[in-house]
Structure formats: C-alpha cells, structure tokens
Design a protein around this motif. Sequence first.
Motif, PDB file in Angstrom:
ATOM      1  N   ALA A  64     -52.207  81.420   2.236  1.00 11.97           N
ATOM      2  CA  ALA A  64     -51.942  81.096   3.640  1.00 11.97           C
ATOM      3  C   ALA A  64     -50.578  81.649   4.014  1.00 11.97           C
ATOM      4  O   ALA A  64     -49.609  81.442   3.286  1.00 11.97           O
ATOM      5  CB  ALA A  64     -51.978  79.586   3.875  1.00 11.97           C
ATOM      6  N   PRO A  65     -50.481  82.377   5.116  1.00 11.69           N
ATOM      7  CA  PRO A  65     -49.176  82.909   5.538  1.00 11.69           C
ATOM      8  C   PRO A  65     -48.235  81.796   5.955  1.00 11.69           C
ATOM      9  O   PRO A  65     -48.659  80.789   6.527  1.00 11.69           O
ATOM     10  CB  PRO A  65     -49.522  83.814   6.726  1.00 11.69           C
ATOM     11  N   VAL A  66     -46.929  81.990   5.663  1.00  7.73           N
ATOM     12  CA  VAL A  66     -45.897  81.030   6.053  1.00  7.73           C
ATOM     13  C   VAL A  66     -45.052  81.594   7.188  1.00  7.73           C
ATOM     14  O   VAL A  66     -44.787  80.926   8.180  1.00  7.73           O
ATOM     15  CB  VAL A  66     -45.010  80.657   4.854  1.00  7.73           C
ATOM     16  N   GLY A  67     -44.630  82.855   7.072  1.00  9.49           N
ATOM     17  CA  GLY A  67     -43.818  83.457   8.115  1.00  9.49           C
ATOM     18  C   GLY A  67     -43.320  84.821   7.703  1.00  9.49           C
ATOM     19  O   GLY A  67     -43.557  85.281   6.574  1.00  9.49           O
ATOM     20  N   GLY A  68     -42.614  85.493   8.614  1.00  6.43           N
ATOM     21  CA  GLY A  68     -42.053  86.797   8.325  1.00  6.43           C
ATOM     22  C   GLY A  68     -43.042  87.929   8.541  1.00  6.43           C
ATOM     23  O   GLY A  68     -44.192  87.726   8.943  1.00  6.43           O
ATOM     24  N   ILE A  92     -46.521  94.601   9.740  1.00  6.30           N
ATOM     25  CA  ILE A  92     -47.684  93.719   9.690  1.00  6.30           C
ATOM     26  C   ILE A  92     -47.202  92.283   9.833  1.00  6.30           C
ATOM     27  O   ILE A  92     -46.403  91.803   9.026  1.00  6.30           O
ATOM     28  CB  ILE A  92     -48.470  93.875   8.378  1.00  6.30           C
ATOM     29  N   GLY A  93     -47.662  91.619  10.879  1.00  4.98           N
ATOM     30  CA  GLY A  93     -47.295  90.230  11.120  1.00  4.98           C
ATOM     31  C   GLY A  93     -48.525  89.350  11.215  1.00  4.98           C
ATOM     32  O   GLY A  93     -49.658  89.820  11.078  1.00  4.98           O
ATOM     33  N   PHE A  94     -48.280  88.064  11.454  1.00  2.27           N
ATOM     34  CA  PHE A  94     -49.388  87.118  11.588  1.00  2.27           C
ATOM     35  C   PHE A  94     -49.175  86.279  12.835  1.00  2.27           C
ATOM     36  O   PHE A  94     -48.069  85.831  13.116  1.00  2.27           O
ATOM     37  CB  PHE A  94     -49.482  86.203  10.366  1.00  2.27           C
ATOM     38  N   ASP A  95     -50.263  86.075  13.594  1.00  3.01           N
ATOM     39  CA  ASP A  95     -50.200  85.278  14.816  1.00  3.01           C
ATOM     40  C   ASP A  95     -51.485  84.458  14.908  1.00  3.01           C
ATOM     41  O   ASP A  95     -52.582  85.026  14.994  1.00  3.01           O
ATOM     42  CB  ASP A  95     -50.056  86.194  16.034  1.00  3.01           C
ATOM     43  N   ASP A  96     -51.342  83.128  14.901  1.00  2.00           N
ATOM     44  CA  ASP A  96     -52.512  82.248  15.003  1.00  2.00           C
ATOM     45  C   ASP A  96     -53.343  82.555  16.230  1.00  2.00           C
ATOM     46  O   ASP A  96     -54.577  82.404  16.216  1.00  2.00           O
ATOM     47  CB  ASP A  96     -52.058  80.775  15.056  1.00  2.00           C
ATOM     48  N   PHE A 107     -51.865  91.429  12.203  1.00  2.39           N
ATOM     49  CA  PHE A 107     -51.916  92.559  13.130  1.00  2.39           C
ATOM     50  C   PHE A 107     -50.929  93.626  12.674  1.00  2.39           C
ATOM     51  O   PHE A 107     -49.966  93.343  11.954  1.00  2.39           O
ATOM     52  CB  PHE A 107     -51.584  92.119  14.565  1.00  2.39           C
ATOM     53  N   VAL A 108     -51.173  94.860  13.090  1.00  2.00           N
ATOM     54  CA  VAL A 108     -50.327  95.999  12.743  1.00  2.00           C
ATOM     55  C   VAL A 108     -49.639  96.484  14.007  1.00  2.00           C
ATOM     56  O   VAL A 108     -50.308  96.800  15.004  1.00  2.00           O
ATOM     57  CB  VAL A 108     -51.140  97.138  12.108  1.00  2.00           C
ATOM     58  N   ALA A 109     -48.304  96.548  13.985  1.00  5.82           N
ATOM     59  CA  ALA A 109     -47.545  96.972  15.153  1.00  5.82           C
ATOM     60  C   ALA A 109     -46.760  98.240  14.851  1.00  5.82           C
ATOM     61  O   ALA A 109     -46.298  98.455  13.727  1.00  5.82           O
ATOM     62  CB  ALA A 109     -46.589  95.868  15.599  1.00  5.82           C
ATOM     63  N   ASP A 110     -46.626  99.079  15.867  1.00  9.72           N
ATOM     64  CA  ASP A 110     -45.805 100.287  15.799  1.00  9.72           C
ATOM     65  C   ASP A 110     -44.389  99.919  16.215  1.00  9.72           C
ATOM     66  O   ASP A 110     -44.180  99.329  17.269  1.00  9.72           O
ATOM     67  CB  ASP A 110     -46.395 101.331  16.753  1.00  9.72           C
ATOM     68  N   GLN A 491     -43.654  79.820  23.096  1.00 11.37           N
ATOM     69  CA  GLN A 491     -44.580  78.792  22.597  1.00 11.37           C
ATOM     70  C   GLN A 491     -43.941  77.842  21.580  1.00 11.37           C
ATOM     71  O   GLN A 491     -44.362  77.787  20.420  1.00 11.37           O
ATOM     72  CB  GLN A 491     -45.815  79.461  21.990  1.00 11.37           C
ATOM     73  N   PRO A 492     -42.934  77.080  21.992  1.00 11.21           N
ATOM     74  CA  PRO A 492     -42.346  76.091  21.070  1.00 11.21           C
ATOM     75  C   PRO A 492     -43.369  75.044  20.675  1.00 11.21           C
ATOM     76  O   PRO A 492     -44.319  74.762  21.422  1.00 11.21           O
ATOM     77  CB  PRO A 492     -41.205  75.485  21.893  1.00 11.21           C
ATOM     78  N   GLU A 493     -43.178  74.471  19.486  1.00  9.75           N
ATOM     79  CA  GLU A 493     -44.140  73.472  19.004  1.00  9.75           C
ATOM     80  C   GLU A 493     -44.109  72.199  19.845  1.00  9.75           C
ATOM     81  O   GLU A 493     -45.126  71.522  19.988  1.00  9.75           O
ATOM     82  CB  GLU A 493     -43.844  73.124  17.543  1.00  9.75           C
ATOM     83  N   VAL A 494     -42.946  71.862  20.388  1.00 13.75           N
ATOM     84  CA  VAL A 494     -42.802  70.639  21.176  1.00 13.75           C
ATOM     85  C   VAL A 494     -41.999  70.930  22.430  1.00 13.75           C
ATOM     86  O   VAL A 494     -40.950  71.575  22.352  1.00 13.75           O
ATOM     87  CB  VAL A 494     -42.097  69.522  20.372  1.00 13.75           C
TER      88      VAL A 494
END
Length: 520
Positions: A64-68, A92-96, A107-110, A491-494
């Motif tokens: 499971a991805p954590v961050g970065g 390469i990053g991760f976005d829910d 996802f792959v970004a330039d 998009q803050p959590e709270v």
Amino acid sequence: MTGNNLTVDTGTTSVALDLALLESAAGLTFAGADTTGEPFSEDFQVGFPITEETDFSFVAEPFAPVGGTTEHSGTVTFALENGEVTLGDFSIGFDDARVSETASGFFVADTTEDQLGLEVLFDVGTPGNVATNSEKLTISEADLLLAPEFAEALGSSDLAGADVGDTRVDATVVEPEPTTAKNVIIMIGDGMGWEIARAAAIQKAINEGAAGNTLADFYTEGTGTGLSFQNLAGYALSTTSGTYIDGDKENSALKGDTLTRETGVSTIREGYEPENLPGENADGEFDPAQIQGFFRELRSGEIAPILGEFDPNFDEDAIYAQTEDGEFIQVGGFLNAYDTTKGRPLPWLEDADPDYPKNLFPDSANTATTLYSGVKSYNAAIGVDIYEEDIETIGEAARELGKSFGVVSSVPFNHATPGAAVGHVGHRDKTTSTESVENFEVALDENGVPLHEEHGDGTHEGEPVLELDEDGNPIPIEEDNILYQILNETQPEVVLASGHPDGLSNERYMDSETVLKIDN
C-alpha cells in the motif's frame, strides 16, 4: 514484515508503448529516446533510471502506498503534425482520486517544459503482480492508460483511458531512518496583540485570587505570565510586515487588480523582475532590492495607503542615500522601513506618533500566508508570493511526508486566516466562484502574454483585457477561488469552521450548488 514502511532507493522503470495505436489514434510518432536506463527485457522499448530525488514509501505487506513520488531521468520525443514534443524526467505518484475499475491510482507525469504544457500523461492500470521484500520492489504486468489530461491536450478526449502500453518497475528499497513523529499545531488568535494578551492574563490572575488596583500590580512590560502560551519554553514576541510594491501594500509584482483578474495571469511591473529581488552579491553580502515606483516627485499628497484618506502625520518616503556626487538614489527594499522614532520599538511603549503605525500593518491574509509558509507577500495574498505563484504551506509539506493536515476555525473556512492555509489565490475576497466580485479570464496575445489596456501616455499598462464569450460577455473563472481550492486541489483531511453558507447580505461562503453536492 507486516506493516513495515520501506522507501524506494534505486532501480529502473521499463516502458513499452503501442506505437502504432499512438500514431493512428493520436498522431504521435515515436522519434527517439534519450536515457541511460536499460529496459527489463526486449519486450520494452526504453528504461528510465530511478533518481535520488525519489521519496516514494509504502507498506510492504499488504502493499500500500504511503506517500512521495518515484522520480526518473531521461526523455522521449514524439513527432507531431506541427513539430516535435519532448517528454521526460517522469514522476510516478499516487492519488486516491484517480482510482477506478481499471486504474490503480498511480499516474505518470511529465516534469519537463514542453510545448503542450503537459503534466499527467498516463494512469497506471492495476498491476498483475506486486512482489516486495526488505530489499526489492517489483511491480509488473501493469497497463499504461492514456490520462484524460493527455487525451484532451491531443484533441482526442475520447481516447482517455485507452490502453497504450505496459510498464514495469524494478527497484531496490531501504528502510527509512527512524524519526520521532510530531503533531504540529499553529494557533492563531487574530487580533491578539500584546495588550489583549496582557488583559486576558490579568483577568485570569484575578479569577484565581490575585489582587491589584493598577497594571503595575501585575506587569507592564515583557512577555508576561499567566496564560498557557506565555509559559511555553522559547515563547517570544514578534512582529511582521508585508511588501510595499509600486506605492501600495495590496499590489502584487504583476500589473492589474489582483481581485478582478486571474491569479498569476499578468505581466510583471517594471522594476519588479525576479532579478531585482534581494539576494547575495559576489562578495556574499546581502543586496537589498530597490523600492520602485515610489518617488518624491510622484507623490500626490500625504495619503495613507491603508486608510485611503489624507493623514497630516503620514510620512513614508522611500529610503534615500546620497552618492559622492551629491545625487540622491533609492536604497532599501520591498519591506517597510519602520521608523522607531515615530512608532514604538517595543509593544509596551507609547508611540511618539500614534497615527504612524496605522499605515504599516499587514492584513490577516498576508500575515497568515507568512505564518503558514515563511514567505512575506502583499496584503490580500492567499498562499501566493508577490508574483502570485503558489507557496507551499506547512500543511502541504506535511502531506508530502505522508501526513494529514486540516484547519479548524471560528470564522468561515474561506476567510483569510484559515483560507491561506488551504488556498492559493491572488486576493482574499476570492472566496467562491459566485462571490459578489466575479473573476474573469484574461485575454492573451499570440505569444501567450496577457493583454492590458494602455493608459495615459502609454508608459505603463493598466487593467488586463478580458476574454469575451460569443455574446461579448467576460468569461468567469470558476476555479480561481478558495472554495474550489479546498474541495478540488489541496483537499485537507479536516476543515471545520463557523458561519452559515448564506453569509450576510450578498456575501456567500459556499454557493447553493456546492452545498447540495456536499449534502448528497
């Protein structure tokens, strides 16, 4: 190994593209690659080395991805109908928010500057295999899906989600160095100056049985005691100021009104180019920037900029120095030169001129932006610098480290103080897309430079020229406001705050459509 966090160190990401499909459907013809990486096998056309800027971390079992992000070096070039476009240094990053039935959320970004202004290129499909141990991470059998952003840039939105290739990651991993987790809380008491804090401390002391008839019976200088924050180790008093650009505290370094045009879409005021900012000279000494546009001969009277009215006590000339030839030149910088012979040097002393400090205070938007980012800006700035570029806040820095952040406020969430923690817009009054002062799209010339109306003798430009729709009406910018930023970008959590969405009179904190959307 369940639950252990690991971080990607080195390795290679291999890519195989369906070149025939890209050419026939999107007009992209593979022209070559520039990379030192070796692909995993002959099934892949290119390999991109993973660089040391990588900070992607994950939980090993279950994966499971954590961050970065996972950063790479190397580029690929495609021929287009009107030339070529080079993409590369992929991230390469991760976005829910990108997770779907076919997409994994990766996802792959330039990250290069290309003629199409591309960022996200591909979504990564759900991998057929993920294998990891304390030394390696392998992600294989993963489709490359054309991202909606890339498809739109190519003029083929219907291709979004199309399977255009495969990718594979072969990486070494390490255990991150142990750190002591901390929760960081910034508490802002808007308007809590030294006198207010002292009044509260004295009242608390009286409630607890202290006796006294004068302020001297308690304290009349220093940080004081009694309130919880006054007893903190390292507690200190500090002041801040904003920038003073082209004769006004609410001016950014870009031309035009920051409220009535797009954030960041304008040309730079003469004399405020980045090379004129303060910096170190060749001798390693600090060179202050010149104050531009605030000349004695251009003064129109003693008008206090903040008060907007005649003030006989106002005197805020630029700082001058006399050269060997007797010429007076401007020195100093973007920050106000506070005159301690007129204003108090310490908060418990009296001002020699009580009206003097009124002209020097920063507003809450500017102050909050500085507190959250460490960067001074102009009055009304919300999370942007003097060039109206986004500034990373402490909350966003925490997010990059895999942590959560949020805002709790006693005022509406998109007011200046909470808004500067979660938004990036050019003016504090850009609270919603339906605010009483609408924000409109700025017209650009053939080179992408914002257009402005010339005023006077043409020596300077005025308000931006607005883009018009087919009916001749200005085109509103719906996303350039704090509400949009909170819901769709930061998009803050709270986010907890007060106030009814209807606000007061014609001021709304949230438009009706958004209220219904959130309720449902």
